[in-house]
Motif scaffolding. Structure first.
Motif, PDB file in Angstrom:
ATOM      1  N   PHE A  32       0.795  -1.222   0.000  1.00 16.42           N
ATOM      2  CA  PHE A  32       0.000   0.000   0.000  1.00 16.42           C
ATOM      3  C   PHE A  32       0.831   1.277   0.000  1.00 16.42           C
ATOM      4  O   PHE A  32       0.294   2.365  -0.162  1.00 16.42           O
ATOM      5  CB  PHE A  32      -0.928   0.004   1.218  1.00 16.42           C
ATOM      6  CG  PHE A  32      -1.827  -1.199   1.278  1.00 16.42           C
ATOM      7  CD1 PHE A  32      -2.918  -1.308   0.439  1.00 16.42           C
ATOM      8  CD2 PHE A  32      -1.570  -2.233   2.165  1.00 16.42           C
ATOM      9  CE1 PHE A  32      -3.747  -2.421   0.484  1.00 16.42           C
ATOM     10  CE2 PHE A  32      -2.395  -3.340   2.220  1.00 16.42           C
ATOM     11  CZ  PHE A  32      -3.486  -3.436   1.372  1.00 16.42           C
ATOM     12  N   CYS A  33       2.129   1.150   0.209  1.00 19.28           N
ATOM     13  CA  CYS A  33       3.006   2.317   0.153  1.00 19.28           C
ATOM     14  C   CYS A  33       4.385   1.844  -0.311  1.00 19.28           C
ATOM     15  O   CYS A  33       4.592   0.667  -0.599  1.00 19.28           O
ATOM     16  CB  CYS A  33       3.092   3.012   1.515  1.00 19.28           C
ATOM     17  SG  CYS A  33       3.882   2.018   2.820  1.00 19.28           S
ATOM     18  N   SER A  34       5.337   2.748  -0.397  1.00 18.74           N
ATOM     19  CA  SER A  34       6.652   2.396  -0.941  1.00 18.74           C
ATOM     20  C   SER A  34       7.653   1.992   0.135  1.00 18.74           C
ATOM     21  O   SER A  34       8.821   1.758  -0.173  1.00 18.74           O
ATOM     22  CB  SER A  34       7.207   3.589  -1.729  1.00 18.74           C
ATOM     23  OG  SER A  34       7.292   4.736  -0.891  1.00 18.74           O
ATOM     24  N   GLU A  35       7.223   1.870   1.381  1.00 18.70           N
ATOM     25  CA  GLU A  35       8.150   1.532   2.462  1.00 18.70           C
ATOM     26  C   GLU A  35       8.612   0.079   2.343  1.00 18.70           C
ATOM     27  O   GLU A  35       7.805  -0.815   2.077  1.00 18.70           O
ATOM     28  CB  GLU A  35       7.487   1.758   3.814  1.00 18.70           C
ATOM     29  CG  GLU A  35       8.454   1.657   4.983  1.00 18.70           C
ATOM     30  CD  GLU A  35       7.854   2.152   6.285  1.00 18.70           C
ATOM     31  OE1 GLU A  35       8.489   1.944   7.341  1.00 18.70           O
ATOM     32  OE2 GLU A  35       6.762   2.745   6.247  1.00 18.70           O
ATOM     33  N   GLU A  36       9.923  -0.137   2.532  1.00 17.78           N
ATOM     34  CA  GLU A  36      10.508  -1.471   2.422  1.00 17.78           C
ATOM     35  C   GLU A  36      10.768  -2.046   3.815  1.00 17.78           C
ATOM     36  O   GLU A  36      11.075  -1.319   4.757  1.00 17.78           O
ATOM     37  CB  GLU A  36      11.806  -1.418   1.623  1.00 17.78           C
ATOM     38  CG  GLU A  36      11.614  -1.020   0.165  1.00 17.78           C
ATOM     39  CD  GLU A  36      12.906  -1.119  -0.627  1.00 17.78           C
ATOM     40  OE1 GLU A  36      13.944  -1.497  -0.034  1.00 17.78           O
ATOM     41  OE2 GLU A  36      12.880  -0.816  -1.834  1.00 17.78           O
ATOM     42  N   PHE A  37      10.668  -3.377   3.894  1.00 18.88           N
ATOM     43  CA  PHE A  37      10.870  -4.063   5.173  1.00 18.88           C
ATOM     44  C   PHE A  37      11.825  -5.238   4.970  1.00 18.88           C
ATOM     45  O   PHE A  37      11.718  -5.967   3.980  1.00 18.88           O
ATOM     46  CB  PHE A  37       9.537  -4.554   5.733  1.00 18.88           C
ATOM     47  CG  PHE A  37       8.604  -3.442   6.105  1.00 18.88           C
ATOM     48  CD1 PHE A  37       8.587  -2.941   7.392  1.00 18.88           C
ATOM     49  CD2 PHE A  37       7.781  -2.874   5.146  1.00 18.88           C
ATOM     50  CE1 PHE A  37       7.738  -1.898   7.730  1.00 18.88           C
ATOM     51  CE2 PHE A  37       6.934  -1.824   5.480  1.00 18.88           C
ATOM     52  CZ  PHE A  37       6.922  -1.339   6.772  1.00 18.88           C
ATOM     53  N   ALA A  38      12.736  -5.390   5.904  1.00 21.89           N
ATOM     54  CA  ALA A  38      13.715  -6.473   5.821  1.00 21.89           C
ATOM     55  C   ALA A  38      13.951  -7.033   7.210  1.00 21.89           C
ATOM     56  O   ALA A  38      13.778  -6.351   8.220  1.00 21.89           O
ATOM     57  CB  ALA A  38      15.028  -5.958   5.222  1.00 21.89           C
ATOM     58  N   GLY A  39      14.338  -8.293   7.266  1.00 25.29           N
ATOM     59  CA  GLY A  39      14.700  -8.919   8.533  1.00 25.29           C
ATOM     60  C   GLY A  39      13.726  -9.981   8.980  1.00 25.29           C
ATOM     61  O   GLY A  39      14.121 -11.097   9.292  1.00 25.29           O
ATOM     62  N   ASN A  40      12.440  -9.649   9.016  1.00 25.56           N
ATOM     63  CA  ASN A  40      11.438 -10.632   9.413  1.00 25.56           C
ATOM     64  C   ASN A  40      10.079 -10.198   8.901  1.00 25.56           C
ATOM     65  O   ASN A  40       9.771  -9.006   8.854  1.00 25.56           O
ATOM     66  CB  ASN A  40      11.404 -10.795  10.939  1.00 25.56           C
ATOM     67  CG  ASN A  40      10.596 -11.998  11.381  1.00 25.56           C
ATOM     68  OD1 ASN A  40       9.380 -11.945  11.424  1.00 25.56           O
ATOM     69  ND2 ASN A  40      11.279 -13.093  11.681  1.00 25.56           N
TER      70      ASN A  40
END
Length: 436
Positions: free
Chosen positions: A157-165
């Motif tokens: 829903f947005c451009s935020e990236e998530f990493a790790g888990n």
């Protein structure tokens, strides 16, 4: 999608927010398949796994063999391999019930059908073993996903990236976009699940009603206005992504649930002395502190933030629905980093809370007419446990300073039934309840 949108010089919340980690429901059990061709148990005929129905039709028409409760067989290809071997060792009549059609008619018009089901102990044991094997495989996969630190994905829903888990992304979608597919520990095959949802959005398809739209803007507006930021629980394609659908051997989750209810009613032991209520997990108005009881939460807000909701209720003689509106009003103002007393805006919630303490605004409210408005009947957070713990004041009289230029829906108890039946909120809750 944004939760806040400017309207003139005033911004407003267009939909209920959601505290993170809210559980969503799942649907009934779907049979698994490993993708390999499946061979008929009585001949050399072979069918691709997705064409299981064609194989079942072939066995009925060509061999008069019927397999009961196929949808509850955890690993259909292995099930078929097992019985193919057994039918070469012993006659089919040693395992199957024999049904004669047209038993009173001429012999040439009679046919024998064979039924293979879990009434046969050997078949029942086989089904349980296959189910147990699949459960072990799924739990192993879930543990891998829990331990995986290489997860990397962009929010749908947005451009935020998530990493790790994976949990960081799932919690972000629940908190920032009011879209929750469930607690991370209840999800398995998470990457595939997210890919499935993203593919639907790319094809301009609503995740809840599954209607297709002409462009992304129209789709976003539809999902926001219709409160369709959730998956369709009736779509069985999602079943494999929820652990609950693998837990009970040979049963759907709905059957497990109804079975538990029957056992509860049939239990002759009426001793409820060891019963404990489920924790409410209430969240503080001013910070992220949570508490398992309302008493602890009220104590926390009074000692830490000098906010006494009980005193406000008594001083202002607030009736139940006025308390609801007050809590929703304060929640909304704090979410927008705005002082609910003087309307000053701040960059962060922490700065706002400090301002409330320094200026003595914690227990200072604006005129009743400012927050005692119909719009605050609607919860700012749809799973706000504080709202469930409110109670009526002892006095039935209206609170002071109740002169308002804004029309206020009557709070007379005699009109509550009509209000519930005709309100938009009631319809939304009814729709949501029917889809869960």
């Amino acid at each position: 999608m944004q939760l806040l949108r400017p309207v003139g010089e005033q911004d407003c919340i267009l939909e209920p927010l959601c505290f993170p980690e809210q559980l969503c429901g799942s649907a009934c059990l779907a049979a698994s398949s490993d993708g390999h061709p499946v061979t008929c148990v009585l001949c050399s005929g072979s069918f691709p796994s997705p064409e299981k129905d064609q194989l079942l039709k072939h066995m009925v028409l060509d061999h008069k063999l019927v397999i009961a409760d196929v949808k509850l067989i955890a690993d259909f290809p292995r099930y078929m391999l097992y019985w193919k071997k057994r039918f070469t060792e012993q006659p089919i009549t040693d395992f199957c019930s024999v049904i004669k059609t047209n038993s009173e008619g001429p012999e040439e018009q009679q046919e024998l059908y064979f039924l293979l089901c879990d009434a046969l102990p050997e078949d029942r044991i086989l089904r349980e073993q296959l189910q147990q094997r699949r459960l072990e495989k799924v739990l192993e996969q879930q543990q891998k996903e829990r331990d995986d630190t290489t997860f990397h994905r962009t929010c749908m829903f947005c451009s935020e990236e998530f990493a790790g888990n994976r949990s960081s992304l799932l919690n972000h979608m629940a908190k920032e976009h009011s879209f929750s597919i469930g607690l991370p520990d209840n999800i398995v095959y998470c990457t595939e699940f997210l890919h499935t949802l993203e593919l639907k959005l790319e094809n301009m398809q609503c995740l809840y009603c599954e209607k297709t739209f002409r462009d992304k803007t129209t789709l976003k507006d539809h999902m926001r206005k219709k409160q369709h930021r959730r998956i369709n629980a009736k779509n069985n394609d999602y079943d494999r992504f929820y652990i609950i659908n693998y837990l009970e051997l040979g049963k759907t989750w709905e059957e497990v649930q109804s079975e538990d209810d029957r056992e509860m009613f049939e239990d002759e032991d009426d001793d409820w002395s060891d019963w404990q209520a489920h924790p409410v997990c209430a969240v503080c108005l001013f910070c992220e502190q949570q508490a398992e009881t309302m008493e602890k939460m009220y104590t926390h807000m009074e000692e830490t933030h000098e906010f006494d909701l009980h005193k406000l209720k008594t001083d202002l003689n607030l009736k139940f629905y006025q308390q609801v509106k007050l809590v929703n009003y304060i929640r909304r103002e704090l979410h927008q980093c705005r002082c609910y007393c003087c309307q000053e805006k701040f960059e962060s919630k922490e700065e706002l809370v400090q301002h409330l303490v320094n200026k003595g605004h914690v227990m200072q409210l604006p005129e009743v007419s400012h927050w005692d408005q119909p719009q605050y009947y609607f919860p700012t957070y749809e799973n706000d446990a504080l709202l469930t713990a409110l109670s009526d004041s002892e006095s039935e009289s209206e609170g002071p300073n109740h002169t308002s230029e804004v029309p206020v829906i009557a709070e007379d108890i005699s009109n509550l039934k009509v209000l519930k039946q005709n309100s938009v909120l009631g319809k939304l809750l009814k729709d949501r309840g029917g889809s869960s």
